[in-house]
Design a protein around this motif. Structure first.
Motif, PDB file in Angstrom:
ATOM      1  N   ARG A  25       0.862  -1.223  -0.017  1.00 24.32           N
ATOM      2  CA  ARG A  25      -0.031  -0.023   0.008  1.00 24.32           C
ATOM      3  C   ARG A  25       0.846   1.275   0.132  1.00 24.32           C
ATOM      4  O   ARG A  25       1.696   1.361   0.935  1.00 24.32           O
ATOM      5  CB  ARG A  25      -1.035   0.051   1.245  1.00 24.32           C
ATOM      6  N   GLN A  73      -2.944   9.977  -1.901  1.00 26.36           N
ATOM      7  CA  GLN A  73      -3.592   9.107  -2.956  1.00 26.36           C
ATOM      8  C   GLN A  73      -3.016   7.729  -2.793  1.00 26.36           C
ATOM      9  O   GLN A  73      -1.832   7.493  -2.857  1.00 26.36           O
ATOM     10  CB  GLN A  73      -3.389   9.452  -4.566  1.00 26.36           C
ATOM     11  N   GLU A  74      -3.688   6.628  -2.513  1.00 21.39           N
ATOM     12  CA  GLU A  74      -3.328   5.258  -2.242  1.00 21.39           C
ATOM     13  C   GLU A  74      -3.292   4.408  -3.547  1.00 21.39           C
ATOM     14  O   GLU A  74      -4.179   4.415  -4.383  1.00 21.39           O
ATOM     15  CB  GLU A  74      -4.377   4.673  -1.259  1.00 21.39           C
ATOM     16  N   HIS A  75      -1.958   3.847  -3.416  1.00 21.46           N
ATOM     17  CA  HIS A  75      -1.936   2.662  -4.679  1.00 21.46           C
ATOM     18  C   HIS A  75      -1.671   1.391  -3.898  1.00 21.46           C
ATOM     19  O   HIS A  75      -0.780   1.279  -3.286  1.00 21.46           O
ATOM     20  CB  HIS A  75      -0.848   3.187  -5.493  1.00 21.46           C
ATOM     21  N   ALA A  76      -2.595   0.463  -4.234  1.00 18.73           N
ATOM     22  CA  ALA A  76      -2.210  -0.882  -3.630  1.00 18.73           C
ATOM     23  C   ALA A  76      -2.300  -1.785  -4.640  1.00 18.73           C
ATOM     24  O   ALA A  76      -3.043  -1.710  -5.742  1.00 18.73           O
ATOM     25  CB  ALA A  76      -3.906  -1.281  -2.884  1.00 18.73           C
ATOM     26  N   PHE A  77      -1.211  -3.076  -4.453  1.00 21.24           N
ATOM     27  CA  PHE A  77      -0.937  -3.705  -5.613  1.00 21.24           C
ATOM     28  C   PHE A  77      -0.120  -4.715  -5.005  1.00 21.24           C
ATOM     29  O   PHE A  77       0.348  -4.699  -4.008  1.00 21.24           O
ATOM     30  CB  PHE A  77      -0.004  -2.932  -6.644  1.00 21.24           C
ATOM     31  N   MET A  81       6.923   1.597  -9.107  1.00 16.72           N
ATOM     32  CA  MET A  81       6.180   0.525  -8.450  1.00 16.72           C
ATOM     33  C   MET A  81       6.368  -0.851  -9.549  1.00 16.72           C
ATOM     34  O   MET A  81       5.598  -0.426 -10.635  1.00 16.72           O
ATOM     35  CB  MET A  81       4.673   0.807  -8.049  1.00 16.72           C
ATOM     36  N   ARG A 104       4.448   0.895 -12.897  1.00  9.50           N
ATOM     37  CA  ARG A 104       3.577   2.094 -12.769  1.00  9.50           C
ATOM     38  C   ARG A 104       4.589   3.303 -12.078  1.00  9.50           C
ATOM     39  O   ARG A 104       5.494   3.054 -11.196  1.00  9.50           O
ATOM     40  CB  ARG A 104       2.454   2.086 -11.828  1.00  9.50           C
ATOM     41  N   VAL A 113       4.617   7.426 -10.658  1.00  6.02           N
ATOM     42  CA  VAL A 113       3.906   8.463 -10.323  1.00  6.02           C
ATOM     43  C   VAL A 113       4.857   9.290  -9.539  1.00  6.02           C
ATOM     44  O   VAL A 113       5.925   9.084  -9.078  1.00  6.02           O
ATOM     45  CB  VAL A 113       2.526   8.162  -9.320  1.00  6.02           C
ATOM     46  N   VAL A 171       9.112  -1.047  -4.475  1.00  4.35           N
ATOM     47  CA  VAL A 171       8.680   0.207  -4.618  1.00  4.35           C
ATOM     48  C   VAL A 171       9.751   1.331  -4.356  1.00  4.35           C
ATOM     49  O   VAL A 171      10.639   0.952  -3.469  1.00  4.35           O
ATOM     50  CB  VAL A 171       7.658   0.698  -3.504  1.00  4.35           C
ATOM     51  N   HIS A 182       4.872  -4.363 -10.236  1.00  3.60           N
ATOM     52  CA  HIS A 182       3.909  -5.207  -9.827  1.00  3.60           C
ATOM     53  C   HIS A 182       4.405  -6.649 -10.197  1.00  3.60           C
ATOM     54  O   HIS A 182       5.462  -6.717 -10.664  1.00  3.60           O
ATOM     55  CB  HIS A 182       2.578  -4.809 -10.773  1.00  3.60           C
ATOM     56  N   THR A 218       1.221   5.353  -0.538  1.00  8.81           N
ATOM     57  CA  THR A 218       0.282   6.485  -0.483  1.00  8.81           C
ATOM     58  C   THR A 218       1.325   7.581  -0.770  1.00  8.81           C
ATOM     59  O   THR A 218       2.132   8.006  -0.310  1.00  8.81           O
ATOM     60  CB  THR A 218      -0.517   6.615   1.144  1.00  8.81           C
TER      61      THR A 218
END
Length: 293
Positions: free
Chosen positions: A179, A185-189, A223, A251, A253, A194, A225, A181
């Motif tokens: 998780r 803004q939260e990104h869960a994967f 991130m 990903r 950000v 990370v 995955h 943040t």
């Protein structure tokens, strides 16, 4: 003429730190600069030496690898003391991000004549850190485990130690749920790793965050995955060029503050040093450090 205090990590790259300083020292002294040398007993001792030199109005030279650069840079963050780098470690990734030359005379010319430029630093907080400051990146997951293995390698050096460490880490890795943040803004994967990057490079010339800039007031959050191991190794090979960011399993950000959590206590590291386990928070400190480059 500038007055320098070189803080040397005597264990960086074997005996190469002292040798790297000697090659730069000659053109500095020939130009009339003052140069004194301090040998650190630990990273904490290096930080203390750097702070004391800065209080005396001297330019501090960090002689060693990314751990040394990050430790001393963190100690000088917010003080106004100029920092110069004499790269002498296995990775030298922050020096690479700054575009510093390897040739001693060219590096000495920068240390003598360049105007200090503002560079961002990263404030790190976790269960073991009320507040630490580093330069390059904070990373959690398989890469932190790989770096842990690389740091313990006695037979391999430089890039080879990182690739061997990565091979060992990946083959034993089990999928982790993250998780992340970023600015609320939260990104869960589920995945491997990370990275909150100020510098585009880490792990000995791996271009983990090609769009990262050391002076833009932002962190690039990469991130990675879940993917089959064979695909992950292909992705690793693309880190040399930064092409991995175009894969659907990656990903990226951007943000000013990053909180990394996981469903198990995976390790995190910063600037080549493996610290502890997540959760960890990284926050950019815009223009907090003055660097010669």
């Amino acid at each position: 003429m500038r007055q320098f205090t070189a803080v040397v990590n005597p264990t960086a790259g074997g005996a190469t730190a002292a040798a790297a300083l000697l090659r730069v020292a000659r053109p500095l002294r020939e130009a009339g600069a003052g140069l004194e040398t301090e040998y650190s007993r630990s990273l904490d001792h290096a930080r203390d030496l750097a702070r004391r030199a800065g209080e005396r109005g001297r330019v501090v030279l960090a002689v060693g690898g990314d751990g040394m650069a990050g430790g001393i840079g963190g100690a000088l963050s917010g003080t106004g003391t100029p920092l110069g780098l004499v790269p002498a470690g296995r990775g030298n990734d922050f020096a690479r991000a700054l575009g510093l030359p390897a040739e001693p005379a060219a590096l000495a010319a920068i240390l003598l004549r360049a105007e200090p430029r503002p560079v961002d630093t990263i404030e790190v907080t976790s269960a073991v850190h009320d507040r630490a400051v580093v330069l390059g990146s904070v990373y959690a997951g398989v890469d932190a485990l790989a770096n842990h293995h690389a740091n313990r390698s006695r037979l391999l050096r430089g890039t080879a130690s990182y690739y061997a460490g990565a091979l060992r880490a990946v083959t034993t890795w089990r999928t982790t749920r993250y998780r992340v943040t970023v600015d609320g803004q939260e990104h869960a994967f589920a995945g491997y790793t990370v990275v909150a990057a100020n510098s585009g490079y880490y792990g000995s010339d791996r271009h983990i965050a090609p769009a990262a800039r050391v002076d833009d007031g932002l962190l690039e959050v990469v991130m990675i995955h879940h993917a089959p191991r064979r695909l992950f190794f292909a992705l690793m090979n693309e880190l040399g060029t930064g092409a991995h960011v175009h894969r659907p399993q990656v990903r990226v950000v951007r943000g000013r503050q990053v909180r990394i959590e996981a469903d198990r206590p995976v390790p995190y590291g910063a600037d080549g040093e493996v610290e502890a386990a997540v959760p960890v928070t990284a926050r950019v400190l815009p223009g907090a450090l003055r660097v010669l480059y």
